[in-house]
Design a protein around this motif. Structure first.
Motif, PDB file in Angstrom:
ATOM      1  N   LEU A  96      41.653  37.979  45.327  1.00 54.89           N
ATOM      2  CA  LEU A  96      41.521  38.015  43.278  1.00 54.89           C
ATOM      3  C   LEU A  96      41.575  36.772  42.635  1.00 54.89           C
ATOM      4  O   LEU A  96      42.135  36.137  41.991  1.00 54.89           O
ATOM      5  CB  LEU A  96      42.455  37.835  43.615  1.00 54.89           C
ATOM      6  N   THR A  97      40.169  36.433  43.848  1.00 52.59           N
ATOM      7  CA  THR A  97      39.185  35.285  42.452  1.00 52.59           C
ATOM      8  C   THR A  97      39.747  35.531  40.975  1.00 52.59           C
ATOM      9  O   THR A  97      39.318  34.381  39.911  1.00 52.59           O
ATOM     10  CB  THR A  97      38.277  34.929  43.298  1.00 52.59           C
ATOM     11  N   SER A  98      38.838  36.579  40.948  1.00 52.15           N
ATOM     12  CA  SER A  98      39.304  36.239  39.189  1.00 52.15           C
ATOM     13  C   SER A  98      40.108  36.390  38.449  1.00 52.15           C
ATOM     14  O   SER A  98      40.684  36.063  37.117  1.00 52.15           O
ATOM     15  CB  SER A  98      38.630  38.129  39.070  1.00 52.15           C
ATOM     16  N   THR A  99      41.350  36.803  39.096  1.00 51.97           N
ATOM     17  CA  THR A  99      42.894  36.180  38.403  1.00 51.97           C
ATOM     18  C   THR A  99      43.405  34.932  38.636  1.00 51.97           C
ATOM     19  O   THR A  99      44.771  34.126  38.084  1.00 51.97           O
ATOM     20  CB  THR A  99      43.920  37.511  38.988  1.00 51.97           C
ATOM     21  N   LEU A 100      42.953  34.739  39.690  1.00 50.20           N
ATOM     22  CA  LEU A 100      43.098  32.590  39.295  1.00 50.20           C
ATOM     23  C   LEU A 100      42.921  31.808  38.364  1.00 50.20           C
ATOM     24  O   LEU A 100      42.058  31.462  37.927  1.00 50.20           O
ATOM     25  CB  LEU A 100      42.812  32.087  40.915  1.00 50.20           C
TER      26      LEU A 100
END
Length: 349
Positions: free
Chosen positions: A229-233
């Motif tokens: 979930l890299t877009s939320t990190l």
């Protein structure tokens, strides 16, 4: 004369009283017999629910009742016919305990054997089966055992069964059949050979896969299919929603560094599935994924099914690092669990 008259009067009344008792007792015995006959007729006519109701009052102990064991047995059979396996099992077990000297206990053990096998309680099934004493029933028992054992393909379960019953030739035979059907025969080859020798089996009777020669490589590629979930990190010290995934990845990177110091080179590739089936399908089309030596993940059921199919098609081992659920494996011989399955844990316990 008066005393004798009184005695004669008492004797007459006593005889009448005894005759009355015997008559009532005889009627009770006849009533139990009639009830049992009616219940048995209902069973023969396959009216199992009605038969259960009819057998119930005859299951109670009474000195005039000669049918409690038989009524209990047929009550359990009716339950079994109607699909109430748990009720049938409980009734048969109770029958074993209450009437340990009944001359038809072998039939009870036979029925319990079938029930336990169907319920997957293999160890209890084998115990009941081995307690059957009547030699005339051994042929049928052996046939039933061979049938149910043939439905078990889990090598570890069969190994545990053989540990519990080390002289059982049918268990050993099915274990060899299951090992021969494995996609990774090398792991079991020494054990396979030892069983052939111990039980004097003919190797040609078992279809075994050709051993895949071990291929040492300069480096190994492991592809991680994780929901990063890299877009939320965000770069903050706060725990992330998927912190356990990040921690697992960091642990793997440390392991790669340790192995590198030992001369073992691991190329660790990380793919973000985003917990999306569409994203995963897109990743599985990447050319470099086919060159993987091992797939790790995905972590969730629906995603794993898709990756599992990819693994089977490409013949790439895949492992789920977190679950105990054997359903994740499906029918893919290249699929593995890092944790022992619930079934294996239960059998071992």
């Amino acid at each position: 004369m008066k005393i004798n008259a009184k005695l004669r009067g008492f004797s007459v009344r006593g005889v009448i009283f005894l005759l009355t008792i015997f008559s009532v007792s005889s009627l009770c015995a006849q009533d139990f017999k009639r009830q049992y006959k009616t219940a048995k007729e209902l069973f023969t006519e396959e009216k199992y629910a009605e038969a259960m109701d009819a057998f119930t009052p005859i299951m109670t102990y009474d000195k005039e009742n000669f049918y409690p064991e038989y009524a209990t047995f047929y009550y359990a059979l009716c339950s079994q016919k109607l699909g109430y396996s748990q009720l049938a099992k409980q009734t048969f077990v109770q029958l074993e305990k209450v009437y340990p000297n009944w001359n038809n206990l072998d039939e009870v053990r036979y029925q319990l054997t079938c029930i336990y096998f169907k319920l997957g309680d293999y160890f209890l099934a084998m115990k009941e089966l081995n307690d059957i004493k009547e030699n005339s029933a051994r042929m049928e028992v052996t046939r039933v055992k061979q049938y149910y054992l043939s439905t078990i393909n889990d090598v570890e379960i069969l190994k545990l069964l053989l540990e519990e019953f080390p002289k059982d030739i049918e268990v050993a035979h099915q274990l060899l059949v299951s090992i021969g059907a494995q996609g990774f025969e090398n792991e079991y080859r020494p054990f396979f050979d030892s069983l052939l020798t111990k039980f004097n089996f003919n190797r040609n009777d078992f279809a075994t896969l050709q051993s895949i020669p071990s291929q040492l490589k300069n480096s190994y590629r492991i592809s991680l299919l994780f929901p990063f979930l890299t877009s939320t990190l965000e770069p903050s010290p706060m725990k992330k929603k998927n912190q356990f995934v990040i921690d697992m990845y960091e642990g793997m990177k440390q392991a790669v560094d340790t192995l590198k110091s030992q001369g073992i080179v691991i190329e660790l590739l990380a793919y973000d599935t985003e917990r999306s089936l569409d994203t995963l399908k897109r990743i599985l089309k990447y050319d470099e994924l086919v060159t993987s030596d091992l797939l790790v993940g995905p972590l969730f059921t629906e995603e794993y099914k898709i990756a599992n199919e990819f693994s089977a098609t490409q013949k790439i081992p895949i492992i789920n690092p977190v679950t105990n659920n054997a359903e994740f494996l499906g029918t893919n011989n290249y699929s593995m669990l890092f944790q022992p399955s619930y079934y294996t844990l239960g059998a071992e316990a």
